[in-house]
Design a protein around this motif. Structure first.
Motif, PDB file in Angstrom:
ATOM      1  N   SER B   7       0.850  -1.204   0.000  1.00 50.72           N
ATOM      2  CA  SER B   7       0.000   0.000   0.000  1.00 50.72           C
ATOM      3  C   SER B   7       0.880   1.247   0.000  1.00 50.72           C
ATOM      4  O   SER B   7       1.870   1.304   0.713  1.00 50.72           O
ATOM      5  CB  SER B   7      -0.888   0.037   1.241  1.00 50.72           C
ATOM      6  OG  SER B   7      -1.712  -1.099   1.276  1.00 50.72           O
ATOM      7  N   ILE B   8       0.507   2.216  -0.787  1.00 48.70           N
ATOM      8  CA  ILE B   8       1.306   3.455  -0.880  1.00 48.70           C
ATOM      9  C   ILE B   8       0.389   4.658  -0.645  1.00 48.70           C
ATOM     10  O   ILE B   8      -0.681   4.758  -1.245  1.00 48.70           O
ATOM     11  CB  ILE B   8       1.965   3.621  -2.275  1.00 48.70           C
ATOM     12  CG1 ILE B   8       2.562   2.292  -2.769  1.00 48.70           C
ATOM     13  CG2 ILE B   8       3.028   4.702  -2.244  1.00 48.70           C
ATOM     14  CD1 ILE B   8       2.973   2.326  -4.236  1.00 48.70           C
ATOM     15  N   PHE B   9       0.848   5.541   0.234  1.00 49.44           N
ATOM     16  CA  PHE B   9       0.113   6.787   0.473  1.00 49.44           C
ATOM     17  C   PHE B   9       0.617   7.829  -0.513  1.00 49.44           C
ATOM     18  O   PHE B   9       1.805   8.120  -0.574  1.00 49.44           O
ATOM     19  CB  PHE B   9       0.373   7.254   1.913  1.00 49.44           C
ATOM     20  CG  PHE B   9      -0.159   8.627   2.226  1.00 49.44           C
ATOM     21  CD1 PHE B   9      -1.505   8.818   2.500  1.00 49.44           C
ATOM     22  CD2 PHE B   9       0.692   9.728   2.261  1.00 49.44           C
ATOM     23  CE1 PHE B   9      -1.999  10.083   2.795  1.00 49.44           C
ATOM     24  CE2 PHE B   9       0.202  10.993   2.555  1.00 49.44           C
ATOM     25  CZ  PHE B   9      -1.144  11.167   2.822  1.00 49.44           C
ATOM     26  N   LEU B  10      -0.293   8.383  -1.314  1.00 51.09           N
ATOM     27  CA  LEU B  10       0.118   9.381  -2.303  1.00 51.09           C
ATOM     28  C   LEU B  10      -0.768  10.614  -2.209  1.00 51.09           C
ATOM     29  O   LEU B  10      -1.980  10.519  -2.050  1.00 51.09           O
ATOM     30  CB  LEU B  10      -0.010   8.814  -3.726  1.00 51.09           C
ATOM     31  CG  LEU B  10       0.972   7.723  -4.171  1.00 51.09           C
ATOM     32  CD1 LEU B  10       0.626   7.280  -5.586  1.00 51.09           C
ATOM     33  CD2 LEU B  10       2.410   8.230  -4.112  1.00 51.09           C
ATOM     34  N   GLU B  11      -0.121  11.772  -2.333  1.00 49.59           N
ATOM     35  CA  GLU B  11      -0.918  12.989  -2.422  1.00 49.59           C
ATOM     36  C   GLU B  11      -1.499  13.076  -3.824  1.00 49.59           C
ATOM     37  O   GLU B  11      -0.902  12.540  -4.765  1.00 49.59           O
ATOM     38  CB  GLU B  11      -0.026  14.203  -2.214  1.00 49.59           C
ATOM     39  CG  GLU B  11       0.289  14.488  -0.784  1.00 49.59           C
ATOM     40  CD  GLU B  11       1.347  15.572  -0.706  1.00 49.59           C
ATOM     41  OE1 GLU B  11       1.065  16.694  -1.146  1.00 49.59           O
ATOM     42  OE2 GLU B  11       2.450  15.278  -0.236  1.00 49.59           O
ATOM     43  N   LYS B  13      -1.325  14.533  -6.637  1.00 45.95           N
ATOM     44  CA  LYS B  13      -0.502  15.463  -7.416  1.00 45.95           C
ATOM     45  C   LYS B  13      -0.203  14.776  -8.728  1.00 45.95           C
ATOM     46  O   LYS B  13       0.095  13.577  -8.748  1.00 45.95           O
ATOM     47  CB  LYS B  13       0.824  15.753  -6.701  1.00 45.95           C
ATOM     48  CG  LYS B  13       0.691  16.767  -5.591  1.00 45.95           C
ATOM     49  CD  LYS B  13       2.059  17.275  -5.131  1.00 45.95           C
ATOM     50  CE  LYS B  13       2.866  16.204  -4.446  1.00 45.95           C
ATOM     51  NZ  LYS B  13       3.884  16.720  -3.520  1.00 45.95           N
ATOM     52  N   ARG B  16       2.498  11.751  -9.673  1.00 47.86           N
ATOM     53  CA  ARG B  16       2.986  11.065  -8.482  1.00 47.86           C
ATOM     54  C   ARG B  16       2.793   9.545  -8.576  1.00 47.86           C
ATOM     55  O   ARG B  16       3.664   8.778  -8.175  1.00 47.86           O
ATOM     56  CB  ARG B  16       2.248  11.637  -7.266  1.00 47.86           C
ATOM     57  CG  ARG B  16       2.912  11.363  -5.954  1.00 47.86           C
ATOM     58  CD  ARG B  16       4.286  11.979  -5.834  1.00 47.86           C
ATOM     59  NE  ARG B  16       4.898  11.528  -4.590  1.00 47.86           N
ATOM     60  CZ  ARG B  16       6.171  11.209  -4.452  1.00 47.86           C
ATOM     61  NH1 ARG B  16       6.983  11.302  -5.471  1.00 47.86           N
ATOM     62  NH2 ARG B  16       6.631  10.801  -3.291  1.00 47.86           N
ATOM     63  N   ALA B  37      -7.833   3.945  -3.741  1.00 53.28           N
ATOM     64  CA  ALA B  37      -8.904   4.555  -2.952  1.00 53.28           C
ATOM     65  C   ALA B  37      -8.521   6.013  -2.819  1.00 53.28           C
ATOM     66  O   ALA B  37      -7.395   6.311  -2.419  1.00 53.28           O
ATOM     67  CB  ALA B  37      -8.980   3.894  -1.589  1.00 53.28           C
ATOM     68  N   ASP B  38      -9.379   6.908  -3.186  1.00 56.40           N
ATOM     69  CA  ASP B  38      -8.957   8.307  -3.125  1.00 56.40           C
ATOM     70  C   ASP B  38      -9.941   9.211  -2.442  1.00 56.40           C
ATOM     71  O   ASP B  38     -11.137   8.936  -2.358  1.00 56.40           O
ATOM     72  CB  ASP B  38      -8.644   8.828  -4.529  1.00 56.40           C
ATOM     73  CG  ASP B  38      -9.887   8.935  -5.387  1.00 56.40           C
ATOM     74  OD1 ASP B  38     -10.738   8.034  -5.292  1.00 56.40           O
ATOM     75  OD2 ASP B  38     -10.012   9.910  -6.145  1.00 56.40           O
ATOM     76  N   THR B  39      -9.402  10.313  -1.881  1.00 55.73           N
ATOM     77  CA  THR B  39     -10.207  11.396  -1.332  1.00 55.73           C
ATOM     78  C   THR B  39      -9.796  12.621  -2.140  1.00 55.73           C
ATOM     79  O   THR B  39      -8.985  12.513  -3.057  1.00 55.73           O
ATOM     80  CB  THR B  39      -9.884  11.626   0.150  1.00 55.73           C
ATOM     81  OG1 THR B  39      -8.560  12.177   0.242  1.00 55.73           O
ATOM     82  CG2 THR B  39      -9.914  10.342   0.958  1.00 55.73           C
ATOM     83  N   GLU B  41      -7.852  14.958  -1.374  1.00 59.23           N
ATOM     84  CA  GLU B  41      -6.463  15.392  -1.200  1.00 59.23           C
ATOM     85  C   GLU B  41      -5.420  14.303  -1.372  1.00 59.23           C
ATOM     86  O   GLU B  41      -4.302  14.585  -1.733  1.00 59.23           O
ATOM     87  CB  GLU B  41      -6.277  15.994   0.195  1.00 59.23           C
ATOM     88  CG  GLU B  41      -6.898  17.353   0.332  1.00 59.23           C
ATOM     89  CD  GLU B  41      -6.972  17.780   1.767  1.00 59.23           C
ATOM     90  OE1 GLU B  41      -6.341  17.125   2.628  1.00 59.23           O
ATOM     91  OE2 GLU B  41      -7.664  18.766   2.039  1.00 59.23           O
ATOM     92  N   PHE B  42      -5.795  13.078  -1.023  1.00 56.32           N
ATOM     93  CA  PHE B  42      -4.791  12.027  -1.110  1.00 56.32           C
ATOM     94  C   PHE B  42      -5.445  10.726  -1.535  1.00 56.32           C
ATOM     95  O   PHE B  42      -6.665  10.614  -1.604  1.00 56.32           O
ATOM     96  CB  PHE B  42      -4.074  11.838   0.232  1.00 56.32           C
ATOM     97  CG  PHE B  42      -4.977  11.491   1.378  1.00 56.32           C
ATOM     98  CD1 PHE B  42      -5.371  10.173   1.602  1.00 56.32           C
ATOM     99  CD2 PHE B  42      -5.450  12.483   2.235  1.00 56.32           C
ATOM    100  CE1 PHE B  42      -6.208   9.851   2.654  1.00 56.32           C
ATOM    101  CE2 PHE B  42      -6.285  12.159   3.285  1.00 56.32           C
ATOM    102  CZ  PHE B  42      -6.666  10.841   3.502  1.00 56.32           C
ATOM    103  N   ILE B  44      -4.806   6.145  -1.608  1.00 52.13           N
ATOM    104  CA  ILE B  44      -4.000   4.993  -1.214  1.00 52.13           C
ATOM    105  C   ILE B  44      -3.995   4.049  -2.410  1.00 52.13           C
ATOM    106  O   ILE B  44      -5.055   3.657  -2.897  1.00 52.13           O
ATOM    107  CB  ILE B  44      -4.588   4.288   0.018  1.00 52.13           C
ATOM    108  CG1 ILE B  44      -4.567   5.228   1.221  1.00 52.13           C
ATOM    109  CG2 ILE B  44      -3.797   3.013   0.331  1.00 52.13           C
ATOM    110  CD1 ILE B  44      -5.273   4.667   2.434  1.00 52.13           C
ATOM    111  N   SER B  65       5.726   6.842   1.309  1.00 57.63           N
ATOM    112  CA  SER B  65       5.096   6.299   2.507  1.00 57.63           C
ATOM    113  C   SER B  65       4.398   5.019   2.082  1.00 57.63           C
ATOM    114  O   SER B  65       3.325   5.052   1.489  1.00 57.63           O
ATOM    115  CB  SER B  65       4.075   7.270   3.079  1.00 57.63           C
ATOM    116  OG  SER B  65       4.699   8.499   3.350  1.00 57.63           O
TER     117      SER B  65
END
Lengths: 433, 141
Positions: B7-11, B13, B16, B37-39, B41-42, B44, B65
């Protein structure tokens, strides 16, 4: 009009002798009533008899916001609390606010200096003053309130916020004077536009704006959009609140009520006094206050002094519009905020890195505080809900400590620049100079 | 038999996601399945890859991350209604699913999911004679 001509237009020689006389009385009072000052003076080998006139002021110790915090809440009061009839407090910085106490006489002085401020701005008894500064522990609302009553104007204590109601009252009550922060004045002006309010129903003619830094271009914008004279007023709760200094209609510097608050400009590094015209940190000694008299209080505001007589006739020293600060305090929507406060809140939350960035911007004329926070790799599992609740946890902690709304944004590990020396934690995008 | 999901946390952008994926591609990490899965701002990014540990180490080195998470993978025939059948079993057993995604290759299909109670999910899978996939089986898909 000049509210107190004899004091505001006093000859320099007489002013200096009045200040000296009041300073001697002040030193006597604090030496015997405030252990903190007695110890500090004794360490310097000073007794009350060593202070004879204002030339001796430079030998006295400084007072800082930390001193007030260390003596929280009432440790610096120079009088028993039975004589105190009001307290105010400035926004918390490292959790504890700075508390100030007023005796009945202090409140009378406060009303007097705000009456001078309002008169200086051309306000008189026939005016309707809409006070849109917050009422409460903050000194803005009640400070203007008592000064407004003192000059016999009609005081409308709306307090801050609720823009629709502000504009309704402004039209229905024919408010002629607006007192609020300059950014709120701009916001009100935009709302008038947005709500398509008939301009002829707005009777404002002057605004007294303070509690945050603002530039000449913001002044022009307010003056043009609201069709008023925008007057800069200066004050801080530690000294008394609003009423410390104010511009007159000539708008050539702010007249300091120096018969009550003796100003000095010092070099913030060497702490040596600077001469007239030199820019440095503004320091005040409150010579008439009973509750919380302060000796050489360092405001951290940067400015310079001009002792020349103003075209309005006043001889009071004038300070330039403040150009900045000698510390890292930020003023956001009139609230004093230190980056260290934000950092200490974040450090209490284990899921975040101590890496953060503060971005301040002005969106639609309102200050916006955004905090970028790096997510700690160890705590990044893979649930959206977990990240969202972390974000809300940070937001709630920051908001309850700072007292203003904060936009929190979670960012990736290492997106915030690491610097070798002092980290750049704050980006202020507001155009203030 | 759980498998490791990367799993990777990405902003949010631009570019990215491409950076993260090419970091993996450059090190011969083959992606079998990907979901985001997105919101506002960021997001996963969740990946099933041939070598999750290696992928994880590379991403961490490059400052992403990232984390490894245990997930369950179930084999299903690649035919209409097969995913639905699995979901029905979980629903009957009152096992709530945090997230789920699926993929199919030729006649084989697989479901990847994470539940709040992994043990309960595994026993439900066994009770209903469903086949769980291990890391090597996933790699062979």
């Amino acid at each position: 009009m000049i509210w107190n001509k004899s004091n505001e237009c006093m000859e320099r020689e007489r002013m200096v002798s009045l200040q000296g006389e009041r300073l001697r009385e002040l030193v006597d009072r604090v030496y015997f009533n405030v252990p903190y000052y007695r110890e500090k003076m004794q360490k310097r080998g000073l007794g009350p008899e060593d202070i004879k006139n204002i030339n001796d002021l430079k030998n006295l110790p400084f007072t800082t916001k930390d001193d007030l915090r260390d003596n929280y809440p009432f440790g610096m009061f120079a009088i028993p609390t039975s004589e105190i009839i009001r307290v105010h407090a400035s926004s918390g910085t490292t959790g504890k606010p700075t508390v100030v106490g007023y005796t009945r006489k202090d409140l009378a002085i406060w009303s007097e200096v705000v009456a001078r401020t309002l008169t200086c701005a051309g306000v008189e008894r026939n005016d309707f003053i809409q006070i849109a500064y917050g009422y409460g522990l903050f000194t803005g609302g009640l400070g203007l309130h008592y000064g407004g009553e003192k000059i016999g104007a009609v005081v409308i204590p709306v307090s801050g916020g609720n823009t629709a109601r502000q504009l309704q009252i402004m039209q229905d009550f024919n408010s002629t004077v607006l007192a609020c922060t300059p950014s709120y004045a701009l916001f009100l002006s935009e709302s008038i536009e947005d709500m398509k309010i008939d301009r002829s129903k707005i009777k404002l003619r002057v605004g007294v704006f303070g509690a945050e830094p603002w530039t000449e271009s913001i002044r022009r914008e307010i003056e043009t959009s609201l069709g008023i004279k925008a007057i800069d007023i200066y004050g801080l709760s530690e000294i008394i609140g609003p009423g410390v200094a104010s511009e007159c209609l000539y708008q050539k510097g702010l007249h300091i009520n120096e018969d009550h608050f003796i100003p000095e400009i010092i070099d913030p590094q060497t702490l040596e006094p600077l001469s007239e015209g030199e820019e440095g940190e503004l320091v005040f000694t409150t010579v008439t206050k009973e509750g919380l008299p302060l000796i050489r209080y360092r405001t951290r505001d940067l400015t310079s002094l001009d002792y020349g007589q103003c075209e309005c006739g006043r001889t009071l020293a004038r300070m330039k519009k403040c150009t900045g600060r000698s510390d890292d305090m930020m003023i956001i929507r009139g609230v004093n905020i230190f980056p260290s406060t934000i950092e200490s809140v974040l450090l209490e939350i284990s899921e975040t890195h101590p890496h953060y960035m503060i971005i301040i911007d002005r969106v639609n004329n309102m200050d916006v505080l955004q905090v970028l926070v790096e997510v700690d790799q160890k705590f990044f599992l893979d649930r959206i809900g977990q990240l969202e609740s972390l974000k809300h946890k940070i937001k709630n902690s920051l908001e309850s400590t700072l007292g203003i709304s904060v936009d929190v944004k979670l960012v990736e590990h290492k997106t915030i620049e690491r610097s070798e020396g002092k980290a750049k934690r704050v980006v202020d995008k507001r155009k203030l100079s | 038999m759980l498998i490791k999901q990367l799993s990777i946390f990405l902003e949010n952008k631009s570019g990215r996601l491409a950076e993260a994926l090419s970091t993996l591609g450059d090190e011969d990490i083959n992606i079998k399945a990907l979901t985001i899965a997105d919101t506002a701002e960021f997001g996963i990014v969740r990946l099933i890859v041939n070598d999750p540990e290696k992928g994880f180490n590379i991403l961490r080195e490059k400052g992403f991350s990232a984390n490894l998470v245990d997930v369950i993978s179930i084999a299903t025939p690649s035919e209409c209604g097969s995913f639905a059948k699995v979901l029905k079993i979980f629903s009957d057993e009152s096992i709530s699913i945090e997230y789920i995604y699926g993929f199919s290759v030729a006649d084989k299909a697989a479901i990847v999911l994470r539940t709040e109670d992994t043990d309960k999910a595994i026993s439900a899978i066994r009770k209903n004679n469903m086949e769980m996939l291990g890391a090597s089986e996933i790699s062979e898909l």
